[in-house]
Scaffold this active site. Structure first.
Site, PDB file in Angstrom:
ATOM      1  N   ARG A  50      42.290  35.144  47.019  1.00 58.93           N
ATOM      2  CA  ARG A  50      42.510  34.758  45.632  1.00 58.93           C
ATOM      3  C   ARG A  50      43.932  35.125  45.212  1.00 58.93           C
ATOM      4  NH1 ARG A  50      37.109  37.621  43.037  1.00 58.93           N
ATOM      5  NH2 ARG A  50      35.553  36.567  44.347  1.00 58.93           N
ATOM      6  N   ASP A  52      46.226  35.463  41.581  1.00 57.96           N
ATOM      7  CA  ASP A  52      45.994  35.615  40.151  1.00 57.96           C
ATOM      8  C   ASP A  52      46.683  34.509  39.358  1.00 57.96           C
ATOM      9  OD1 ASP A  52      44.609  38.066  40.554  1.00 57.96           O
ATOM     10  OD2 ASP A  52      46.547  39.088  40.766  1.00 57.96           O
ATOM     11  N   ARG A 204      51.645  43.538  43.116  1.00 58.11           N
ATOM     12  CA  ARG A 204      52.347  43.618  41.835  1.00 58.11           C
ATOM     13  C   ARG A 204      52.438  45.061  41.333  1.00 58.11           C
ATOM     14  NH1 ARG A 204      49.135  39.717  38.140  1.00 58.11           N
ATOM     15  NH2 ARG A 204      50.582  40.557  36.574  1.00 58.11           N
TER      16      ARG A 204
END
Length: 255
Positions: A50, A52, A204
């Site tokens: 996945r 974001d 991140r």
């Protein structure tokens, strides 16, 4: 039944992420819509992972299974004709039975791009984090050497990343095979990280903390202590999504 592997590039700006959701358009949703039209049946597309909302990709992979005589070239061309302009299939090929885009993957490589000059070219604003301050590459490199190897990355894990009540599995332990920083163009820097998996917002969160070290807000020993503490509250802020790009999903030891 054939297993079709796709390599996908996309600008994630206008999407709520890879995974199909009810609160906005997703990359998976668009791919399934296009594939279902071409194959004349409901298609489920399985991604390698996945990304974001706002995160980009040049090498996301996915697969779906279908009984069709259409060639991969025709499937690729048809999908690109039906997909929005900010999503493109860069490759389509048959894979062996049993291939799974997620579970067959050995590693992923992410790139985080930031710019330290006073004025960012507007053409790069959607893929680059503008940080108009001097940054020490030496300090960041020292921190990258620390994260290489196998560690518990709880300090860089956003809440909701996994079910912490589970007693099986690897928890927050991940292995980083390679981590470097380089200047791509004057003032433009790329943080490159290859690992066997990543927790939610892990890259991140790492980038945000590394940039604080680069700016002198933290030092290298403090970064090392944060990693060992396994406490998200001690790490830095989450870096903006638009600076992050999934470069490649590895199915061979080629990093």
């Amino acid at each position: 039944m054939r297993t079709i592997k796709l390599v996908i590039a996309y600008d994630g700006t206008g999407y709520c992420g890879w995974q199909r959701q009810t609160n906005g358009p997703s990359i998976q949703q668009e791919l399934e819509r296009a594939a279902s039209i071409i194959c004349n049946r409901q298609i489920t597309v399985h991604g390698a992972g996945r990304t974001d909302a706002g995160v980009h990709a040049v090498g996301m992979t996915a697969h779906f299974s279908i009984a069709t005589a259409l060639s991969c070239r025709v499937l690729q061309k048809g999908l690109n004709a039906l997909l929005p302009e900010d999503i493109r299939i860069t490759a389509a090929e048959d894979e062996a039975t049993g291939f799974h885009a997620r579970f067959s993957a050995l590693a992923k490589t992410y790139r985080y791009t930031f710019f330290t000059g006073p004025v960012l070219c507007p053409l790069r604003r959607l893929t680059t984090y503008h940080l108009p301050y001097p940054v020490s590459l030496e300090a960041i490199t020292a921190c990258l050497e620390i994260i290489c190897g196998t560690h518990d990355f709880s300090s860089f894990e956003t809440a909701g990343s996994r079910d912490k009540s589970r007693t099986s599995g690897r928890g927050a332990i991940r292995t980083i095979f390679r981590a470097t920083i380089e200047e791509a163009d004057p003032g433009f820097f790329q943080l490159l990280i290859t690992g066997d998996g990543f927790l939610r917002h892990m890259v991140r969160n790492l980038a945000g903390t590394l940039l604080e070290v680069g700016r002198g807000k933290r030092d290298v020993p403090e970064f090392s202590a944060i990693l060992q503490a396994r406490d998200r509250n001690l790490a830095g802020a989450t870096a903006p999504a638009h600076g992050l790009t999934l470069l490649k999903v590895h199915y061979r030891y080629d990093w």
